[in-house]
Design a protein around this motif. Structure first.
Motif, PDB file in Angstrom:
ATOM      1  N   HIS A  99       0.826  -1.201   0.000  1.00 37.09           N
ATOM      2  CA  HIS A  99       0.000   0.000   0.000  1.00 37.09           C
ATOM      3  C   HIS A  99       0.863   1.256   0.000  1.00 37.09           C
ATOM      4  CE1 HIS A  99      -3.400  -2.597   0.969  1.00 37.09           C
ATOM      5  NE2 HIS A  99      -2.685  -3.106   1.961  1.00 37.09           N
TER       6      HIS A  99
ATOM      7  N   ALA B 174      -1.407   6.735   1.095  1.00 35.61           N
ATOM      8  CA  ALA B 174      -2.837   7.052   1.148  1.00 35.61           C
ATOM      9  C   ALA B 174      -3.568   6.104   2.099  1.00 35.61           C
ATOM     10  CB  ALA B 174      -3.443   6.967  -0.246  1.00 35.61           C
ATOM     11  N   GLN B 175      -3.067   4.872   2.249  1.00 29.01           N
ATOM     12  CA  GLN B 175      -3.681   3.902   3.155  1.00 29.01           C
ATOM     13  C   GLN B 175      -3.584   4.370   4.602  1.00 29.01           C
ATOM     14  OE1 GLN B 175      -5.178   1.226   1.985  1.00 29.01           O
ATOM     15  NE2 GLN B 175      -5.646   0.077   3.848  1.00 29.01           N
TER      16      GLN B 175
ATOM     17  N   GLY C 193      -3.539   7.642   5.584  1.00 34.55           N
ATOM     18  CA  GLY C 193      -4.439   8.771   5.794  1.00 34.55           C
ATOM     19  C   GLY C 193      -3.843   9.773   6.771  1.00 34.55           C
ATOM     20  N   GLY C 194      -4.571  10.847   6.996  1.00 37.37           N
ATOM     21  CA  GLY C 194      -4.141  11.826   7.980  1.00 37.37           C
ATOM     22  C   GLY C 194      -3.142  12.826   7.438  1.00 37.37           C
TER      23      GLY C 194
ATOM     24  N   ALA D 294       0.101  11.654   5.331  1.00 32.56           N
ATOM     25  CA  ALA D 294      -0.196  11.227   3.956  1.00 32.56           C
ATOM     26  C   ALA D 294      -0.453  12.431   3.058  1.00 32.56           C
ATOM     27  CB  ALA D 294      -1.395  10.291   3.941  1.00 32.56           C
ATOM     28  N   ASP D 295      -1.043  13.486   3.612  1.00 32.51           N
ATOM     29  CA  ASP D 295      -1.324  14.683   2.816  1.00 32.51           C
ATOM     30  C   ASP D 295      -0.043  15.376   2.359  1.00 32.51           C
ATOM     31  OD1 ASP D 295      -4.009  14.266   3.144  1.00 32.51           O
ATOM     32  OD2 ASP D 295      -4.221  15.658   4.825  1.00 32.51           O
TER      33      ASP D 295
ATOM     34  N   ARG E   1       1.417   8.756  -3.475  1.00 34.37           N
ATOM     35  CA  ARG E   1       0.506   8.414  -2.375  1.00 34.37           C
ATOM     36  C   ARG E   1      -0.055   6.999  -2.485  1.00 34.37           C
ATOM     37  NH1 ARG E   1      -2.823  14.112  -2.086  1.00 34.37           N
ATOM     38  NH2 ARG E   1      -1.077  15.374  -1.320  1.00 34.37           N
ATOM     39  N   HIS E   2      -0.098   6.464  -3.676  1.00 35.38           N
ATOM     40  CA  HIS E   2      -0.662   5.127  -3.870  1.00 35.38           C
ATOM     41  C   HIS E   2       0.412   4.124  -4.305  1.00 35.38           C
ATOM     42  CE1 HIS E   2      -4.744   6.738  -3.471  1.00 35.38           C
ATOM     43  NE2 HIS E   2      -4.311   7.766  -4.183  1.00 35.38           N
TER      44      HIS E   2
END
Length: 464
Positions: A121, A124-125, A127-128, A131-132, A139-140
């Motif tokens: 992963h 992006a998995q 989050g928060g 990840a931003d 991200r992926h």
């Protein structure tokens, strides 16, 4: 009349350069997303001018230091280490520069800490907020790094509890440790290769690419190269097993360092061991280290499959450029083979890299440190992905083992060009940003020229 050169002048000029880099980076660097300014804003424009102003000052200071190192009274390695510390100091408190990769490192460390499969992963998995911060392109995408680095990143995530400022400081300290190991290894490697330790430090540790991308950018290449250099130093002595362990740890940060095991084998053979025993000893040590490090990190062996992590479509690697050009031609001809152009060129690049590495070792097997440096440079140049700091893979060892001054001069010239090849934000350049960057560099050249004329004026007055 020659421009007067002394160590103090080089130290101050380089410090002014890195201070301008740090100051400009406050508005034009790879800032957290909540602090990013529009590239068209006045503050971002001034920051970009300031960064390139400082960059040219740093390159000038490094070039002048090179003249001093080649002079009749060169500075000692210890004095050069002090210069490195002084030049690096402003960058330690600067925001990330020239790349956003450090945010990916932090997110991947948090993923390991949260028991998310970092190879299956992307961030992006997770989050928060972390990840931003990662570039949308990655991200992926799974991590392409080995368990040693991800274990370090996970430990750092636990210590900093996912706090971004503390994490950035921690990653920069890890990178600084790697640079320190590089600087410690270079004199010993140079003496073994019959080279000048001061010249090796100048090219391999005080290099602008080291300061810009390993210190300011906090890239994990620093710890990879530090462990690789330390492993080669151990293999030069009476600790070939320790050398194999350290080189393997370097490869478990980033895979290209695995070529260092060939140098460990050759160094054992040169010390009197039979080739079979040298190979067996190195393979067993590497396998045991890999198993232990992977178990300790808890990441599993997904890193093997992650070695083919996709690269950016905007990448300017040689094979990527040729692939895109070929694809464009085939598309115009209406050929169904157009989608295969880039993968085929990438495959050809890998094959060419393998052939180049084999040729290098067949010809230079009696100079294992130099052969390893050229091999890593070939891998960086012919691989499907290339960034300016990838040049340091080979440059670090070529600095220690290059057989002639002319080779060092060519490598230094390439360094100067690559140092100018990335924007401080880590993003792609548009026409307006290129104009600002050139303006900053030209302004620095004007200031340096005026300083040069001011130095000459008193001497000319005395001779009139």
């Amino acid at each position: 009349m020659a421009f007067p050169v002394d160590l103090r002048r080089c130290q101050v000029l380089g410090l002014a350069g890195t201070a301008c880099l740090a100051a400009g980076g406050e508005t034009a660097g790879a800032l957290p997303v909540r602090e990013l300014l529009s590239p068209s804003s006045v503050h971002a424009a001034l920051g970009l001018v300031g960064v390139y102003f400082g960059l040219v000052l740093l390159i000038a200071a490094w070039a002048l230091l090179g003249r001093l190192v080649r002079g009749s009274e060169p500075p000692s390695p210890r004095a050069l280490m002090v210069v490195l510390a002084v030049w690096a100091a402003p960058l330690l408190v600067a925001p990330p520069l020239f790349s956003r990769d450090v945010y990916s490192y932090l997110a991947q460390g948090a993923m390991v800490d949260a028991h998310i499969d970092v190879y299956a992963h992307g961030p992006a998995q997770l989050g928060g907020p972390l990840a931003d911060e990662v570039s949308p392109l990655w991200r992926h995408t799974g991590a392409p790094y080995g368990p040693v680095f991800l274990g370090l990143a996970s430990a750092l995530s636990g210590l900093t509890r996912g706090e971004l400022p503390a994490g950035l400081v921690g990653m920069r300290l890890v990178a600084l440790l790697g640079v320190g190991l590089m600087a410690a290894a270079l004199p010993r490697l140079a003496r073994h290769s019959g080279a000048d330790p001061a010249a090796a430090l100048w090219l391999g540790a005080l290099n602008p690419l080291v300061l810009l991308h390993l210190v300011a950018g906090a890239h994990n290449d620093a710890i990879m190269l530090g462990l690789l250099g330390l492993g080669l130093v151990a293999a030069l002595g009476r600790w070939p097993v320790l050398g194999a362990v350290l080189v393997t740890l370097a490869a478990l940060v980033k895979a290209p360092a695995v070529l260092g095991l060939a140098a460990v084998v050759v160094l054992q053979v040169r010390a009197g061991r039979s080739p079979a025993r040298a190979v067996v000893t190195t393979v067993v040590a590497a396998a045991a280290t890999t198993a232990a490090a992977t178990a300790a990190a808890g990441t599993g062996y997904g890193w093997i499959g992650a070695l083919n992590t996709p690269v950016s479509p905007q990448n300017w690697a040689l094979t990527s450029l040729l692939g895109r050009a070929t694809r464009a031609v085939l598309e115009r001809l209406g050929s169904d083979l157009a989608p295969l152009a880039v993968p085929v060129w990438h495959t050809l690049g890998i094959v060419a890299a393998v052939v180049a590495v084999l040729a290098i070792w067949l010809r230079l097997r009696l100079r294992p440190v130099y052969a390893l440096g050229l091999s890593l440079l070939a891998v960086a140049a012919l691989g499907p992905a290339i960034r300016p700091w990838y040049a340091l893979w080979g440059l670090f060892l070529i600095a220690a083992a290059a057989p002639s001054t002319s080779i060092r001069h060519r490598v230094a010239a390439v360094t100067g060009v690559l140092a100018l090849a990335a924007l401080p934000s880590g993003g792609a350049a548009d026409a307006g940003q290129l104009v600002l960057a050139v303006s900053g560099g030209v302004l620095a050249v004007v200031v340096l020229w005026q300083a040069h004329q001011a130095e000459l004026a008193p001497a000319l007055g005395r001779t009139a």
